[in-house]
Design an enzyme around this catalytic site. Structure first.
Site, short mmCIF file in Angstrom:
data_model
loop_
_atom_site.label_atom_id
_atom_site.label_comp_id
_atom_site.label_asym_id
_atom_site.label_seq_id
_atom_site.Cartn_x
_atom_site.Cartn_y
_atom_site.Cartn_z
N HIS A 196 81.11 38.20 14.05
CA HIS A 196 81.09 38.16 12.69
C HIS A 196 79.66 38.16 12.09
CE1 HIS A 196 82.98 37.16 8.88
NE2 HIS A 196 81.89 36.51 8.53
N GLU A 197 78.86 37.14 12.64
CA GLU A 197 77.56 37.04 12.00
C GLU A 197 76.69 38.27 12.17
OE1 GLU A 197 77.23 35.11 9.60
OE2 GLU A 197 79.18 33.84 10.30
N HIS A 221 76.99 40.84 9.74
CA HIS A 221 76.15 40.51 8.74
C HIS A 221 74.73 40.60 8.66
CE1 HIS A 221 78.95 38.51 5.82
NE2 HIS A 221 79.30 37.51 6.77
N GLU A 240 80.62 41.14 3.57
CA GLU A 240 81.85 40.54 4.17
C GLU A 240 82.69 42.02 5.00
OE1 GLU A 240 81.83 37.54 4.83
OE2 GLU A 240 83.88 37.35 5.91
ZN LIG Z 1 80.93 36.29 6.68
#
Ligand SMILES: [Zn+2]
Length: 501
Positions: free
Chosen positions: A264-265, A268, A294
């Protein structure tokens, strides 16, 4: 004009330097700082924040922006200089419209409320937090009123995170999505739950971290311009285009915790690493909205990282890394375990099907409080009613109910939740567009290769930074507005197969 533009750039660079220094102090505080550093660190970050705010609201910037107006108007809107002046002006106007005393009051109240919440949540003490929430609501309304002319009082607050989005647009989109998702979640959870015991064996920390890092290196996260460290609540942070870091959290009896937070990170972080280097130090050098940001984390975490083709390639490697734990577990069992759907109380632990139900009810409650149709004293009850309606459960404690998220207790009421669901919706829309544009994406994915996908995202989404607003970007890239159609098709396809719907 070029002199004035150079002066504007120099001033913006100084502001960016101060905010990056603050981000570095914050990263250190969340990773390696010894507890004894807390008091001084808070003061140091406040000092940097104050200096940055003074520089960012300096009337000289307003004057430069005025003087550059005719130059901006002479250029096509997607010229880099025009975008720079436009986006810098948007930030300047936003900061200068809110009086400094109101910002100071908000920060002081936010710190006090956050501190009270850190004790009230474990103590299940909602009564203590009600007066804080009343004050937060009042401050949120006053902030919104600094931007007169809105249609809905939440609009200016939504604008801070998702520029150009309106309460009404989001409300309509979410109502459509909720009407489809709530029954889908009910149908799935009526079936026996997936067995995820294989994820809850003992997995040594070092091997977990090594496996996750190997995957994100393949995704295209550049470790020569980043690094991963451990923290309590994972986040990505940026100090320059050449230094974009991620953090993760390891649980030795939950394989999914570190793995999926790392994926997830990294999403980003790859967005920030991919912004055009020419924008360094300007307001163009960053993701364009909370929702688009997101969408990038969820795309890599879920559409790629929880997909069957991805694990058809990577599961043998995971089994080789953890032979005692997974050697005898079939791929299908593992795939079902990482995609287990259940009605849960905690938003951050929720699966793909139920996650947005958690977000959308918070969004509706925020709007109701801001409109005055829901009183703060009735919030906890309204929370439980919506959980019963949408998820068929209600929290036995306030700690796992209305007190669970930090957002309302450390910041504003309004604007901080919609980005999560906008991101999920958009992740599917962008992934669908990418796969149509680059047929190699699917075949590569099944072989653990991501060059075509990363290349497409870098060119279409990452490199423009904040040059386009979220809706301009979606329109340019997909040829249409934001729509829930691809997201619903994705969920129905994936979970229809998993649960034989
Ligand atoms: Zn996030």
């Amino acid at each position: 004009m070029h002199e004035k533009l150079a002066e504007l750039r120099a001033r913006l660079m100084e502001i960016d330097d101060l905010s990056s220094a603050g981000a570095l102090l914050n990263w250190d505080q969340s990773t390696y700082m010894p507890p004894g550093g807390a008091a001084a660190r808070g003061r140091q970050m406040a000092t940097l924040g104050k200096l940055g705010h003074e520089k960012a609201t300096d009337p000289a910037i307003g004057q430069l922006l005025d003087e550059l107006g005719p130059y901006e108007a002479s250029l096509p809107p997607d010229h880099d200089d025009a975008a720079l002046v436009r986006v810098a002006r948007r930030g300047y106007e936003r900061l200068t419209k809110v009086p400094a005393e109101l910002i100071a009051e908000l920060y002081a109240h936010g710190a006090a409320s956050y501190h009270a919440w850190t004790q009230a949540r474990p103590a299940n003490d909602v009564a203590t937090m009600l007066p804080y929430l009343e004050k937060t609501l009042e401050l949120s309304r006053r902030i919104a009123d600094c931007f007169p002319g809105y249609t809905h009082i939440a609009d200016p607050l939504i604008d801070f995170a998702d520029y150009g989005m309106r309460a009404e647009t989001v409300r309509v989109l979410f109502a459509e999505l909720r009407a489809e998702l709530a029954p889908l979640a009910q149908t799935i959870t009526a079936q026996p739950p997936a067995d995820d015991a294989c994820l809850h064996q003992y997995y040594p920390e070092a091997a977990q971290l090594a496996f996750g890092e190997q995957i994100i290196r393949r995704f295209g996260y550049d470790f020569t311009r980043g690094r991963q460290d451990k923290t309590h609540h994972p986040f990505a942070t940026k100090f320059s285009v050449g230094d974009v870091r991620i953090t993760t959290r390891v649980k030795e009896h939950d394989l999914s915790e570190a793995l999926f937070s790392t994926l997830h990170e990294s999403g980003h972080a790859m967005y920030e690493q991919g912004v055009s280097a020419a924008y360094e130090g300007t307001p163009l050098a960053g993701g364009t909205s909370a929702g688009v940001h997101e969408s990038q984390s969820r795309l890599w975490e879920n559409l790629v990282g929880r997909s069957r083709p991805f694990w058809q390639h990577y599961y043998p490697q995971l089994q080789a890394a953890f032979p005692d734990q997974l050697g005898a577990v079939p791929l299908d069992t593992f795939y079902r375990a990482i995609n287990k759907v259940q009605h849960s109380l905690i938003r951050t632990d929720a699966d793909e099907v139920t996650y947005n139900l958690h977000v959308m009810l918070r969004f509706d409650l925020e709007l109701a409080m801001l409109e005055g149709s829901l009183a703060v004293k009735d919030l906890a009850e309204a929370w439980n009613v919506r959980y019963s309606e949408d998820l068929g459960i209600s929290a036995p404690t306030y700690s796992d109910g209305v007190l669970q998220d930090v957002h309302w207790f450390g910041g504003l009421i309004g604007g901080s939740f919609q980005g999560y669901t906008l991101g999920n919706i958009l992740s599917a829309q962008l992934f669908e567009t990418a796969r149509k544009a680059e047929p190699a994406i699917d075949s590569e994915l099944a072989q653990g290769e991501f060059g075509a996908l990363h290349g497409w995202l870098r060119e279409q989404i990452y490199s423009p930074g904040s040059k386009y607003t979220a809706s301009e970007l979606v329109e340019r890239v997909t040829g249409g507005p934001l729509t829930i159609v691809p997201y619903l098709a994705y969920l129905r396809g994936k979970y229809g197969e998993l649960y034989a719907l």
